[in-house]
Scaffold this active site. Structure first.
Site, PDB file in Angstrom:
ATOM      1  N   ARG A 125       8.899 -33.554 -13.552  1.00 35.33           N
ATOM      2  CA  ARG A 125       8.041 -33.003 -14.625  1.00 35.33           C
ATOM      3  C   ARG A 125       6.675 -32.584 -14.117  1.00 35.33           C
ATOM      4  NH1 ARG A 125      10.435 -37.117 -17.885  1.00 35.33           N
ATOM      5  NH2 ARG A 125      12.194 -36.168 -18.957  1.00 35.33           N
ATOM      6  N   LYS A 147       0.313 -18.750 -12.153  1.00 39.01           N
ATOM      7  CA  LYS A 147       1.581 -18.198 -12.643  1.00 39.01           C
ATOM      8  C   LYS A 147       2.647 -18.471 -11.598  1.00 39.01           C
ATOM      9  CE  LYS A 147       0.139 -14.287 -15.499  1.00 39.01           C
ATOM     10  NZ  LYS A 147       0.284 -12.821 -15.675  1.00 39.01           N
ATOM     11  N   GLU A 189      -3.516  -4.136  -4.053  1.00 40.28           N
ATOM     12  CA  GLU A 189      -3.966  -5.139  -5.042  1.00 40.28           C
ATOM     13  C   GLU A 189      -5.462  -5.428  -4.877  1.00 40.28           C
ATOM     14  OE1 GLU A 189      -2.061  -6.397  -7.515  1.00 40.28           O
ATOM     15  OE2 GLU A 189       0.001  -6.676  -6.804  1.00 40.28           O
ATOM     16  N   LYS A 231     -10.771 -12.815  -9.884  1.00 44.04           N
ATOM     17  CA  LYS A 231      -9.577 -13.371 -10.529  1.00 44.04           C
ATOM     18  C   LYS A 231      -9.873 -14.754 -11.097  1.00 44.04           C
ATOM     19  CE  LYS A 231      -4.687 -14.036 -10.553  1.00 44.04           C
ATOM     20  NZ  LYS A 231      -3.369 -13.778  -9.971  1.00 44.04           N
ATOM     21  N   GLU A 241      -3.235 -15.846 -20.473  1.00 45.97           N
ATOM     22  CA  GLU A 241      -3.100 -14.416 -20.776  1.00 45.97           C
ATOM     23  C   GLU A 241      -2.890 -14.121 -22.249  1.00 45.97           C
ATOM     24  OE1 GLU A 241      -1.143 -12.117 -17.701  1.00 45.97           O
ATOM     25  OE2 GLU A 241      -0.501 -10.674 -19.205  1.00 45.97           O
ATOM     26  N   ARG A 245      -6.905 -11.493 -19.321  1.00 45.88           N
ATOM     27  CA  ARG A 245      -6.118 -11.607 -18.081  1.00 45.88           C
ATOM     28  C   ARG A 245      -5.144 -10.449 -17.911  1.00 45.88           C
ATOM     29  NH1 ARG A 245      -3.367 -17.018 -15.238  1.00 45.88           N
ATOM     30  NH2 ARG A 245      -2.546 -15.853 -13.465  1.00 45.88           N
ATOM     31  N   ASN A 249      -3.005  -6.614 -14.841  1.00 43.10           N
ATOM     32  CA  ASN A 249      -1.742  -5.881 -14.768  1.00 43.10           C
ATOM     33  C   ASN A 249      -1.953  -4.379 -14.634  1.00 43.10           C
ATOM     34  OD1 ASN A 249      -0.224  -8.257 -15.080  1.00 43.10           O
ATOM     35  ND2 ASN A 249      -0.584  -8.185 -17.292  1.00 43.10           N
ATOM     36  N   HIS A 252       0.760  -2.242 -13.253  1.00 42.29           N
ATOM     37  CA  HIS A 252       1.943  -3.083 -13.094  1.00 42.29           C
ATOM     38  C   HIS A 252       3.079  -2.750 -14.048  1.00 42.29           C
ATOM     39  CE1 HIS A 252      -0.467  -5.324 -10.326  1.00 42.29           C
ATOM     40  NE2 HIS A 252       0.486  -6.207 -10.115  1.00 42.29           N
ATOM     41  N   HIS A 256       6.225  -2.213 -12.133  1.00 46.71           N
ATOM     42  CA  HIS A 256       7.410  -3.071 -12.277  1.00 46.71           C
ATOM     43  C   HIS A 256       8.660  -2.254 -12.595  1.00 46.71           C
ATOM     44  CE1 HIS A 256       5.081  -7.096 -13.110  1.00 46.71           C
ATOM     45  NE2 HIS A 256       5.205  -6.834 -11.815  1.00 46.71           N
ATOM     46  N   HIS A 270       6.153  -4.373  -3.671  1.00 46.31           N
ATOM     47  CA  HIS A 270       5.408  -4.581  -4.920  1.00 46.31           C
ATOM     48  C   HIS A 270       4.067  -3.832  -4.896  1.00 46.31           C
ATOM     49  CE1 HIS A 270       3.776  -6.545  -8.462  1.00 46.31           C
ATOM     50  NE2 HIS A 270       2.723  -6.897  -7.756  1.00 46.31           N
TER      51      HIS A 270
HETATM   52  N1  LIG Z   1       2.094 -15.445  -9.358  1.00 48.06           N
HETATM   53  C1  LIG Z   1       1.332 -14.360  -9.432  1.00 48.06           C
HETATM   54  O1  LIG Z   1       0.291 -14.356 -10.097  1.00 48.06           O
HETATM   55  C2  LIG Z   1       1.726 -13.152  -8.668  1.00 48.06           C
HETATM   56  C3  LIG Z   1       0.806 -12.101  -8.513  1.00 48.06           C
HETATM   57  C4  LIG Z   1       1.163 -11.011  -7.727  1.00 48.06           C
HETATM   58  C5  LIG Z   1       2.416 -10.968  -7.142  1.00 48.06           C
HETATM   59  N2  LIG Z   1       3.280 -11.994  -7.320  1.00 48.06           N
HETATM   60  C6  LIG Z   1       4.600 -11.986  -6.661  1.00 48.06           C
HETATM   61  O2  LIG Z   1       4.398 -11.996  -5.262  1.00 48.06           O
HETATM   62  C7  LIG Z   1       5.566 -11.435  -4.640  1.00 48.06           C
HETATM   63  C8  LIG Z   1       5.134 -10.501  -3.538  1.00 48.06           C
HETATM   64  O3  LIG Z   1       4.387 -11.241  -2.597  1.00 48.06           O
HETATM   65  P1  LIG Z   1       4.224 -10.746  -1.086  1.00 48.06           P
HETATM   66  O4  LIG Z   1       3.892  -9.313  -1.071  1.00 48.06           O
HETATM   67  O5  LIG Z   1       3.342 -11.713  -0.433  1.00 48.06           O
HETATM   68  O6  LIG Z   1       5.733 -10.801  -0.568  1.00 48.06           O
HETATM   69  P2  LIG Z   1       6.554 -11.828   0.378  1.00 48.06           P
HETATM   70  O7  LIG Z   1       6.256 -13.225   0.056  1.00 48.06           O
HETATM   71  O8  LIG Z   1       7.959 -11.388   0.296  1.00 48.06           O
HETATM   72  O9  LIG Z   1       5.987 -11.513   1.835  1.00 48.06           O
HETATM   73  C9  LIG Z   1       6.179 -10.221   2.374  1.00 48.06           C
HETATM   74  C10 LIG Z   1       6.891 -10.267   3.730  1.00 48.06           C
HETATM   75  O10 LIG Z   1       5.965 -10.679   4.733  1.00 48.06           O
HETATM   76  C11 LIG Z   1       6.478 -11.788   5.457  1.00 48.06           C
HETATM   77  N3  LIG Z   1       5.300 -12.571   5.838  1.00 48.06           N
HETATM   78  C12 LIG Z   1       4.508 -13.295   5.011  1.00 48.06           C
HETATM   79  N4  LIG Z   1       3.433 -13.732   5.675  1.00 48.06           N
HETATM   80  C13 LIG Z   1       3.552 -13.302   6.942  1.00 48.06           C
HETATM   81  C14 LIG Z   1       2.732 -13.424   8.092  1.00 48.06           C
HETATM   82  N5  LIG Z   1       1.527 -14.030   8.041  1.00 48.06           N
HETATM   83  N6  LIG Z   1       3.171 -12.870   9.254  1.00 48.06           N
HETATM   84  C15 LIG Z   1       4.354 -12.197   9.273  1.00 48.06           C
HETATM   85  N7  LIG Z   1       5.151 -12.033   8.219  1.00 48.06           N
HETATM   86  C16 LIG Z   1       4.753 -12.574   7.057  1.00 48.06           C
HETATM   87  C17 LIG Z   1       7.435 -12.447   4.516  1.00 48.06           C
HETATM   88  O11 LIG Z   1       8.398 -13.198   5.203  1.00 48.06           O
HETATM   89  C18 LIG Z   1       8.051 -11.250   3.808  1.00 48.06           C
HETATM   90  O12 LIG Z   1       9.051 -10.676   4.601  1.00 48.06           O
HETATM   91  C19 LIG Z   1       6.341 -10.754  -5.735  1.00 48.06           C
HETATM   92  O13 LIG Z   1       7.482 -11.524  -6.034  1.00 48.06           O
HETATM   93  C20 LIG Z   1       5.386 -10.749  -6.920  1.00 48.06           C
HETATM   94  O14 LIG Z   1       6.072 -10.816  -8.168  1.00 48.06           O
HETATM   95  C21 LIG Z   1       2.961 -13.074  -8.059  1.00 48.06           C
HETATM   96 ZN   LIG Z   2       0.769  -7.415  -8.417  1.00 47.21          ZN
END
Ligand SMILES: NC(=O)c1ccc[n+]([C@@H]2O[C@H](COP(=O)([O-])OP(=O)(O)OC[C@H]3O[C@@H](n4cnc5c(N)ncnc54)[C@H](O)[C@@H]3O)[C@@H](O)[C@H]2O)c1
Ligand SMILES: [Zn+2]
Length: 376
Positions: A125, A147, A189, A231, A241, A245, A249, A252, A256, A270
């Site tokens: 939990r 999130k 971003e 942020k 949100e 907040r 987006n 987005h 999306h 993304h």
């Molecule tokens: N929770 C939130 O508020 C929020 C906000 C924005 C995005 N997101 C989510 O985040 C995700 C995208 O995140 P991302 O772009 O970091 O993608 P990701 O986590 O897939 O990382 C991108 C790629 O880079 C590689 N990688 C990561 N760090 C590395 C490093 N230091 N050296 C070499 N390779 C590395 C990973 O293995 C992957 O192949 C999406 O699922 C999106 O929905 C969430």
């Molecule tokens: Zn984003």
């Protein structure tokens, strides 16, 4: 050795936490965590790519301090963020014997941060977790704000929780191993913050964006700090949100839909989808005469100059040769969590540096606009 770092406070009362931003935070992680959480045991969750570059350093630091409970390595990629991985992940966390006062440490990009945060919120939990973001996108966005979640066939991030981390360690050095395409996607971003609410930051990025992308660490740290400050402020005022907040987006809802259309395939990252989405948001704002003409062209030129896609036509064609069409895109946009009584919520702009929430765009206007943009 202690290397100085920047600190951003996320002011959420009893759930407040620090974001530390700087160099060499990974090798110092055991000390930084122990200073706040004492002798909590720590289970690391990471992906295969990040593990290859950075897991040894984190493990070594935690082991030397007697804090390491075990490490869990998931496959890299967006497909990891699903029920198929969540089940086994929660069981492996339980097998590590972590208790509620212990910590999970999410070492990776947004994918690892989102699924680890979700697992932390439901195991026993709710156990505490630390975000150690390793992509630019995760450092400026996904690791902050609480999130968490996974994707389902119905859409992105539709299953999840709000669960704030207890600490964020954004080590600028880890970006050295990040592929350039991922870095540029994260940069989209970063630009988002300037476009939605901070014109001076946008102007700063216009001067320094190229050097930042090329590898300047002081510029990177400064950009991560500015983004996190903005942020953190928004999240502190509107954690779940209900209002402000939603400005985060920007780009987005369009983005999306494009990501879903591309099937989360790596054809479109993304941040790349957000880059196109922000251009669409400014173009639509301009067409509706909400925003001075020429603004969309300025935004597009900035993003294109830094190697990002800006038009729907730049999304690589599906293997079967299909192109997106208006009805498909509008249907995908309507899956958005921000639809209220059937009205699409869009983030539009009054000018560069000032976005607002709109529920006033009729579906037929949106359809006409998408039709034009598909031909552009
Ligand atoms: N929770 C939130 O508020 C929020 C906000 C924005 C995005 N997101 C989510 O985040 C995700 C995208 O995140 P991302 O772009 O970091 O993608 P990701 O986590 O897939 O990382 C991108 C790629 O880079 C590689 N990688 C990561 N760090 C590395 C490093 N230091 N050296 C070499 N390779 C590395 C990973 O293995 C992957 O192949 C999406 O699922 C999106 O929905 C969430
Ligand atoms: Zn984003």
């Amino acid at each position: 050795v202690t290397v100085p770092h920047r600190v951003v406070d996320v002011a959420l009362g009893s759930r407040r936490y620090d974001i530390l931003i700087g160099r060499a935070l990974l090798p110092q992680c055991a000390r930084l965590i122990a200073a706040r959480f004492g002798t909590a045991r720590i289970g690391i969750v990471t992906d295969a790519n990040v593990a290859a570059h950075h897991l040894d350093h984190v493990e070594a630091a935690l082991k030397a301090a007697g804090l390491h409970a075990g490490s869990i390595i998931l496959p890299a990629g967006e497909a990891t963020k699903g029920f198929a991985q969540l089940g086994p992940l929660t069981e492996r966390v339980l097998e590590l014997g972590l208790e509620r006062q212990d910590l999970l440490l999410a070492l990776g990009g947004g994918v690892i941060g989102d699924i680890t945060g979700f697992a932390a919120s439901i195991v026993r939990r709710g156990i505490r977790f630390v975000q150690v973001p390793t992509t630019l996108l995760a450092q400026v966005d996904s690791s902050v704000g609480g999130k968490t979640g996974i994707n389902t066939p119905q859409g992105k991030n539709l299953v999840g929780t709000f669960h704030q981390p207890s600490l964020v360690l954004a080590d600028i050095d880890v970006l050295d191993t990040l592929p350039i395409r991922e870095l540029r996607a994260g940069y989209a971003e970063v630009v988002k913050y300037g476009l939605l609410g901070d014109r001076p930051f946008y102007d700063w990025l216009d001067r320094h964006g190229s050097a930042l992308i090329a590898g300047d660490k002081d510029l990177r740290a400064q950009a991560v700090e500015t983004a996190c400050l903005m942020k953190a402020g928004i999240v502190a005022r509107d954690e779940t949100e209900t209002g402000e907040r939603a400005l985060l987006n920007l780009g987005h809802t369009f983005g999306h839909a494009l990501e879903a259309w591309a099937g989360y395939s790596g054809r479109l990252l993304h941040g790349e989808a957000v880059s196109i989405g922000m251009c669409l948001a400014f173009s639509l704002s301009e067409q509706l005469t909400l925003c001075p003409s020429g603004t969309a062209a300025t935004v597009q030129a900035h993003l294109a100059k830094h190697g990002l896609p800006t038009r729907i036509a730049e999304v690589p064609t599906a293997p079967d040769g299909r192109r997106p069409d208006v009805a498909t895109l509008q249907h995908l946009m309507a899956q958005d969590k921000k639809v209220v009584s059937g009205r699409q919520t869009l983030i539009l702009a009054r000018r560069l540096g000032e976005a607002f929430i709109s529920r006033d765009v009729p579906p037929s206007t949106l359809a006409d606009f998408l039709g034009q943009m598909l031909d552009a």
